[in-house]
Design an enzyme around this catalytic site. Structure first.
Site, PDB file in Angstrom:
ATOM      1  N   LYS A  66      37.032  42.390  27.976  1.00 20.35           N
ATOM      2  CA  LYS A  66      37.488  43.004  29.222  1.00 20.35           C
ATOM      3  C   LYS A  66      38.206  44.329  28.952  1.00 20.35           C
ATOM      4  O   LYS A  66      37.944  45.330  29.629  1.00 20.35           O
ATOM      5  CB  LYS A  66      38.397  42.026  29.977  1.00 20.35           C
ATOM      6  CG  LYS A  66      37.677  40.761  30.439  1.00 20.35           C
ATOM      7  CD  LYS A  66      38.556  39.870  31.293  1.00 20.35           C
ATOM      8  CE  LYS A  66      39.697  39.249  30.515  1.00 20.35           C
ATOM      9  NZ  LYS A  66      39.201  38.316  29.476  1.00 20.35           N
ATOM     10  N   THR A  67      39.112  44.344  27.988  1.00 15.04           N
ATOM     11  CA  THR A  67      39.821  45.582  27.662  1.00 15.04           C
ATOM     12  C   THR A  67      38.855  46.626  27.125  1.00 15.04           C
ATOM     13  O   THR A  67      38.948  47.819  27.464  1.00 15.04           O
ATOM     14  CB  THR A  67      40.929  45.308  26.637  1.00 15.04           C
ATOM     15  OG1 THR A  67      41.850  44.351  27.170  1.00 15.04           O
ATOM     16  CG2 THR A  67      41.681  46.587  26.295  1.00 15.04           C
ATOM     17  N   ASP A 111      45.980  44.829  32.920  1.00 17.21           N
ATOM     18  CA  ASP A 111      45.601  43.568  32.292  1.00 17.21           C
ATOM     19  C   ASP A 111      46.420  42.428  32.900  1.00 17.21           C
ATOM     20  O   ASP A 111      47.544  42.642  33.372  1.00 17.21           O
ATOM     21  CB  ASP A 111      45.864  43.655  30.790  1.00 17.21           C
ATOM     22  CG  ASP A 111      45.102  42.611  29.995  1.00 17.21           C
ATOM     23  OD1 ASP A 111      44.258  41.909  30.598  1.00 17.21           O
ATOM     24  OD2 ASP A 111      45.349  42.487  28.779  1.00 17.21           O
ATOM     25  N   THR A 160      42.143  36.379  33.427  1.00 18.74           N
ATOM     26  CA  THR A 160      41.547  35.139  32.932  1.00 18.74           C
ATOM     27  C   THR A 160      41.637  34.037  33.973  1.00 18.74           C
ATOM     28  O   THR A 160      41.109  32.944  33.755  1.00 18.74           O
ATOM     29  CB  THR A 160      42.263  34.678  31.642  1.00 18.74           C
ATOM     30  OG1 THR A 160      43.659  34.501  31.922  1.00 18.74           O
ATOM     31  CG2 THR A 160      42.109  35.703  30.531  1.00 18.74           C
ATOM     32  N   ARG A 219      36.208  38.385  19.869  1.00 14.17           N
ATOM     33  CA  ARG A 219      37.513  38.597  19.239  1.00 14.17           C
ATOM     34  C   ARG A 219      37.740  37.590  18.125  1.00 14.17           C
ATOM     35  O   ARG A 219      38.230  37.923  17.049  1.00 14.17           O
ATOM     36  CB  ARG A 219      38.625  38.503  20.286  1.00 14.17           C
ATOM     37  CG  ARG A 219      40.028  38.747  19.693  1.00 14.17           C
ATOM     38  CD  ARG A 219      41.103  38.574  20.750  1.00 14.17           C
ATOM     39  NE  ARG A 219      41.007  39.614  21.773  1.00 14.17           N
ATOM     40  CZ  ARG A 219      41.669  39.577  22.922  1.00 14.17           C
ATOM     41  NH1 ARG A 219      42.451  38.552  23.196  1.00 14.17           N
ATOM     42  NH2 ARG A 219      41.554  40.556  23.795  1.00 14.17           N
TER      43      ARG A 219
END
Length: 337
Positions: A66-67, A111, A160, A219
């Site tokens: 997402k980032t 975020d 999330t 990640r």
């Protein structure tokens, strides 16, 4: 919070590490083909019309990009990206300071937007829709509202827990992207790229092993690659595939990609609560972890792998989950639903 290797909470040096591997464009971004295609159309249409793109909500489990996508949106539009987060915006004044500092066309990335204070959310409604906020001056009967015009901007928000966002906020996003867990083939592509950038020559079978144990999350795949690189540096000549297995064994990542906390959750349900059902708060207290961590980090993967199920009465271990926890004789799943 847990400090297990594969839990997707990023620390400072890990953010720098992940930033070095982060793709810089949609063309370089691996996986999520549907979301990439949707974003490409949205961004190109905005460029052709010489306007800022619609506000974008990126939803999905931690660690799926997402980032990275927020940074890519800024790059693709040629705009500056301003960073903030929901926990940092606890008052309407905090949001007003962020919004008033924006210049025309900026991309504002927030975020964990579901953790923003309610008063700030209500201010954000007007800012997203009309590029304006109202500042209250004074108190009581003498209070007055002063409108403040904002520069046009694009809000890119990540969450999330999209279900925690109020409907008026969700409705103001022009596009919502739902990111899914990666399949092993896409993770292998991520790992090949990362291994090349890090100068870690791994054979295909070692990459396949890493991808299989990475929980469908880039990640986590990159973090495991980092640990494997360390292992191979400390134990030269141990063989790449065997080195991968030894490194993952050392860091408590099993054949199914489960770490210590995952196994603790399954073991607790299977043995202490005889397969369940058990409530989330009781389960969290039993394993010594925050309920939010179990719900947002542990459960999605266990449910996806068919090891855990959520029922109206609580969490239960499936027959596969019970077998993974070492339970041979158990009631059938139907009896506990």
């Amino acid at each position: 919070m847990t400090d297990d290797l594969i839990q997707p909470e990023a620390t400072g040096d890990e953010i720098a590490f992940e930033g070095a591997l982060r793709p810089g464009s949609l063309a370089e971004f691996v996986g999520q083909p549907k979301v990439r295609g949707q974003l490409e159309v949205l961004l190109r249409a905005a460029a052709l019309q010489d306007r800022s793109p619609d506000h974008i909500l990126l939803a999905g489990p931690p660690g799926l990009g997402k980032t990275t996508l927020a940074m890519i949106i800024g790059t693709e539009t040629g705009r500056a990206v301003r960073l903030s987060s929901g926990p940092a915006i606890q008052h309407a004044g905090d949001l007003a300071a962020v919004l008033s500092a924006l210049t025309p066309g900026d991309v504002l990335f927030v975020d964990e937007i579901h953790r923003m204070a309610r008063s700030a959310e209500e201010m954000l409604y007007l800012a997203m829709e009309d590029f304006r906020i109202d500042i209250m001056v004074g108190k009581g009967a003498g209070a007055t509202s002063i409108p403040l015009e904002l520069a046009p901007f694009t809000l890119v928000a990540a969450t999330t827990r999209s279900g925690m966002l109020p409907s008026p906020l969700r409705d103001r996003f022009g596009f919502t992207a739902h990111l899914e867990f990666y399949d092993p083939a896409d993770l292998e592509r991520v790992l090949h790229r990362s291994a090349s950038l890090l100068g870690v020559p791994l054979p295909d079978e070692a990459i396949v092993e890493l991808a299989r144990r990475s929980r469908g999350t880039p990640r986590i795949a990159n973090r495991l690659l980092r640990r494997v690189r360390d292992w191979l540096l400390v134990h030269p000549g141990s063989g790449e595939l065997e080195g991968v297995r030894e490194a993952l064994r050392l860091y408590d990542v099993d054949e199914a990609g489960l770490d210590r906390l995952d196994r603790a959750v399954l073991h607790t349900i299977a043995h202490r609560f005889r397969g369940g059902p058990v409530g989330l708060s009781t389960l969290a207290a039993s394993v010594g972890e925050e309920a939010d961590t179990i719900e947002a980090v542990v459960e999605p993967y266990l449910v996806r792998e068919g090891l855990l199920a959520r029922t109206p009465r609580g969490r239960i271990a499936t027959p596969e989950g019970l077998a993974h926890a070492g339970v041979v004789v158990h009631p059938t799943l139907d009896e506990r639903l």
